[in-house]
Write a protein that holds these residues in place. Structure first.
Motif, PDB file in Angstrom:
ATOM      1  N   LYS A  55       0.822  -1.219   0.000  1.00 33.55           N
ATOM      2  CA  LYS A  55       0.000   0.000   0.000  1.00 33.55           C
ATOM      3  C   LYS A  55       0.850   1.260   0.000  1.00 33.55           C
ATOM      4  N   LYS A  56       2.000   1.171   0.651  1.00 36.75           N
ATOM      5  CA  LYS A  56       2.908   2.336   0.687  1.00 36.75           C
ATOM      6  C   LYS A  56       3.397   2.640  -0.738  1.00 36.75           C
ATOM      7  N   LEU A  57       3.668   1.590  -1.501  1.00 36.57           N
ATOM      8  CA  LEU A  57       4.086   1.771  -2.896  1.00 36.57           C
ATOM      9  C   LEU A  57       2.931   2.327  -3.733  1.00 36.57           C
ATOM     10  N   ILE A  58       1.728   1.815  -3.486  1.00 33.42           N
ATOM     11  CA  ILE A  58       0.553   2.295  -4.234  1.00 33.42           C
ATOM     12  C   ILE A  58       0.340   3.785  -3.956  1.00 33.42           C
ATOM     13  N   THR A  59       0.475   4.162  -2.678  1.00 33.72           N
ATOM     14  CA  THR A  59       0.300   5.571  -2.309  1.00 33.72           C
ATOM     15  C   THR A  59       1.336   6.450  -3.014  1.00 33.72           C
ATOM     16  N   ASN A  62       0.289   6.858  -6.522  1.00 34.86           N
ATOM     17  CA  ASN A  62      -0.861   7.778  -6.587  1.00 34.86           C
ATOM     18  C   ASN A  62      -0.417   9.230  -6.400  1.00 34.86           C
ATOM     19  N   GLU A  63       0.493   9.439  -5.467  1.00 33.45           N
ATOM     20  CA  GLU A  63       0.959  10.805  -5.180  1.00 33.45           C
ATOM     21  C   GLU A  63       1.724  11.408  -6.348  1.00 33.45           C
ATOM     22  N   THR A  64       2.275  10.540  -7.201  1.00 38.02           N
ATOM     23  CA  THR A  64       3.070  11.044  -8.329  1.00 38.02           C
ATOM     24  C   THR A  64       2.280  10.949  -9.642  1.00 38.02           C
ATOM     25  N   ASP A  65       0.963  10.773  -9.506  1.00 35.61           N
ATOM     26  CA  ASP A  65       0.097  10.665 -10.703  1.00 35.61           C
ATOM     27  C   ASP A  65       0.570   9.567 -11.645  1.00 35.61           C
ATOM     28  N   SER A  66       1.027   8.470 -11.073  1.00 34.15           N
ATOM     29  CA  SER A  66       1.534   7.354 -11.877  1.00 34.15           C
ATOM     30  C   SER A  66       0.491   6.243 -11.874  1.00 34.15           C
ATOM     31  N   LYS A  67       0.483   5.482 -12.932  1.00 32.03           N
ATOM     32  CA  LYS A  67      -0.549   4.446 -13.050  1.00 32.03           C
ATOM     33  C   LYS A  67      -0.231   3.226 -12.187  1.00 32.03           C
ATOM     34  N   VAL A  68      -1.208   2.839 -11.372  1.00 27.86           N
ATOM     35  CA  VAL A  68      -1.082   1.614 -10.579  1.00 27.86           C
ATOM     36  C   VAL A  68      -1.705   0.491 -11.397  1.00 27.86           C
ATOM     37  N   GLU A  69      -0.910  -0.553 -11.616  1.00 27.10           N
ATOM     38  CA  GLU A  69      -1.445  -1.706 -12.360  1.00 27.10           C
ATOM     39  C   GLU A  69      -1.258  -2.957 -11.523  1.00 27.10           C
ATOM     40  N   LEU A  70      -2.353  -3.409 -10.919  1.00 24.07           N
ATOM     41  CA  LEU A  70      -2.273  -4.610 -10.088  1.00 24.07           C
ATOM     42  C   LEU A  70      -2.360  -5.839 -10.972  1.00 24.07           C
ATOM     43  N   GLU A  71      -1.510  -6.805 -10.653  1.00 26.67           N
ATOM     44  CA  GLU A  71      -1.485  -8.053 -11.435  1.00 26.67           C
ATOM     45  C   GLU A  71      -2.009  -9.191 -10.564  1.00 26.67           C
ATOM     46  N   TYR A 114      15.926  10.932  -7.872  1.00 25.25           N
ATOM     47  CA  TYR A 114      16.262  11.076  -6.441  1.00 25.25           C
ATOM     48  C   TYR A 114      15.055  10.960  -5.513  1.00 25.25           C
ATOM     49  N   PRO A 115      13.872  11.483  -5.884  1.00 26.05           N
ATOM     50  CA  PRO A 115      12.724  11.304  -4.973  1.00 26.05           C
ATOM     51  C   PRO A 115      12.396   9.825  -4.741  1.00 26.05           C
ATOM     52  N   THR A 116      12.431   9.019  -5.820  1.00 25.68           N
ATOM     53  CA  THR A 116      12.111   7.592  -5.643  1.00 25.68           C
ATOM     54  C   THR A 116      13.244   6.894  -4.904  1.00 25.68           C
ATOM     55  N   PHE A 117      14.453   7.280  -5.211  1.00 25.64           N
ATOM     56  CA  PHE A 117      15.619   6.733  -4.495  1.00 25.64           C
ATOM     57  C   PHE A 117      15.442   6.989  -2.989  1.00 25.64           C
ATOM     58  N   ASN A 118      15.048   8.200  -2.651  1.00 23.22           N
ATOM     59  CA  ASN A 118      14.842   8.567  -1.241  1.00 23.22           C
ATOM     60  C   ASN A 118      13.676   7.784  -0.630  1.00 23.22           C
ATOM     61  N   PHE A 119      12.581   7.687  -1.369  1.00 27.76           N
ATOM     62  CA  PHE A 119      11.407   6.935  -0.906  1.00 27.76           C
ATOM     63  C   PHE A 119      11.793   5.484  -0.587  1.00 27.76           C
ATOM     64  N   LEU A 120      12.638   4.919  -1.423  1.00 22.48           N
ATOM     65  CA  LEU A 120      12.992   3.496  -1.259  1.00 22.48           C
ATOM     66  C   LEU A 120      13.895   3.225  -0.052  1.00 22.48           C
ATOM     67  N   GLN A 121      14.466   4.285   0.516  1.00 28.69           N
ATOM     68  CA  GLN A 121      15.346   4.059   1.679  1.00 28.69           C
ATOM     69  C   GLN A 121      14.571   3.429   2.836  1.00 28.69           C
ATOM     70  N   TRP A 122      13.279   3.737   2.933  1.00 25.36           N
ATOM     71  CA  TRP A 122      12.446   3.121   3.981  1.00 25.36           C
ATOM     72  C   TRP A 122      12.461   1.594   3.816  1.00 25.36           C
ATOM     73  N   TYR A 123      12.379   1.145   2.566  1.00 21.19           N
ATOM     74  CA  TYR A 123      12.367  -0.305   2.302  1.00 21.19           C
ATOM     75  C   TYR A 123      13.734  -0.932   2.581  1.00 21.19           C
ATOM     76  N   VAL A 124      14.783  -0.176   2.351  1.00 22.06           N
ATOM     77  CA  VAL A 124      16.138  -0.686   2.642  1.00 22.06           C
ATOM     78  C   VAL A 124      16.240  -0.980   4.143  1.00 22.06           C
TER      79      VAL A 124
END
Ligand code: FEO
Length: 163
Positions: A55-59, A62-71, A114-124
Motif C-alpha cells: 500500500k505504501k508503494l501504491i500511495t 498515486n501521489e506522483t500521478d503514476s498508473k497503478v497496475e495490479l497483477e 532522487y525522490p524515488t531513491f529517497n522513498f525506497l530508503q524506507w524499504y532498505v
C-alpha cells in the motif's frame, strides 16, 4: 513525474509485496493446522505488514500521478515439511525481496530519480529488520530439538515477537 520504467518496476514490487502477504497467510494456516498457534498468529500478523508495504508503494504511485497496475498474485506453496522449513523459507524469501529492493534502488540512482531513491530508503531499512527477524527465528529453531517441549517453547517465543 516518474519514468515509465520506474513506474513499471514499482508496480512489479507491489506484486512481490502482495505475494509475500499471500505466502505468509498460507504459511500461517499450515502452522495453525499443525498446532503451532504462536507461529500461525505471528505469520498472520506479518501478512498485514506485507500488505502495508504494498500500500505504501501504491500511495507513492498515486501521489506522483503514476498508473497503478495490479497483477494476479501467484499461488503460494501450502505444504511444508516442518516448522523450521517454514521459517527457512520465510528467510530465503526475504532475501529475494531485499535483492529486488536493492535492484530498484540501483536503478533509480542510475537514472537520477532522487525522490524515488529517497522513498525506497524506507524499504532498505525495513529489509534489514526483516532479515534479522526471520534469521533470528531460524537460529532459535535450530537450537531446539524436534521434541514436543522444544517446539512448544519455540512456538511461544515466535508468538512473543508479534508487534
Ligand atoms: Fe515486504 Fe517482508 O518484506
Amino acid at each position: 513525474m516518474l519514468s515509465r520504467e520506474v513506474i513499471e518496476k514499482l508496480n512489479q514490487q507491489i506484486n512481490k509485496e502482495m505475494f509475500s502477504a499471500h505466502l505468509y497467510l498460507s504459511m500461517s494456516s499450515w502452522c495453525y493446522a499443525q498446532g503451532f498457534d504462536g507461529a500461525g498468529a505471528f505469520l498472520f500478523a506479518h501478512a498485514d505488514e506485507e500488505s502495508a508495504h504494498a500500500k505504501k508503494l501504491i500511495t507513492y504511485l498515486n501521489e506522483t500521478d503514476s498508473k497503478v497496475e495490479l497483477e494476479a498474485i501467484e499461488k503460494p506453496s501450502g505444504e511444508f515439511a516442518s516448522l523450521i522449513d517454514v521459517f527457512e523459507k520465510t528467510y530465503a524469501h526475504e532475501l529475494t525481496i531485499t535483492q529486488s529492493i536493492n535492484e530498484l534502488v540501483d536503478f533509480t540512482l542510475s537514472c537520477k530519480d532522487y525522490p524515488t531513491f529517497n522513498f525506497l530508503q524506507w524499504y532498505v531499512s525495513e529489509q534489514h529488520e526483516e532479515e534479522a527477524l526471520f534469521r533470528g527465528i531460524v537460529d532459535k529453531l535450530k537450537m531446539v530439538s524436534d521434541s514436543g517441549n522444544g517446539l512448544y517453547l519455540a512456538d511461544q517465543y515466535i508468538k512473543g515477537l508479534i508487534k
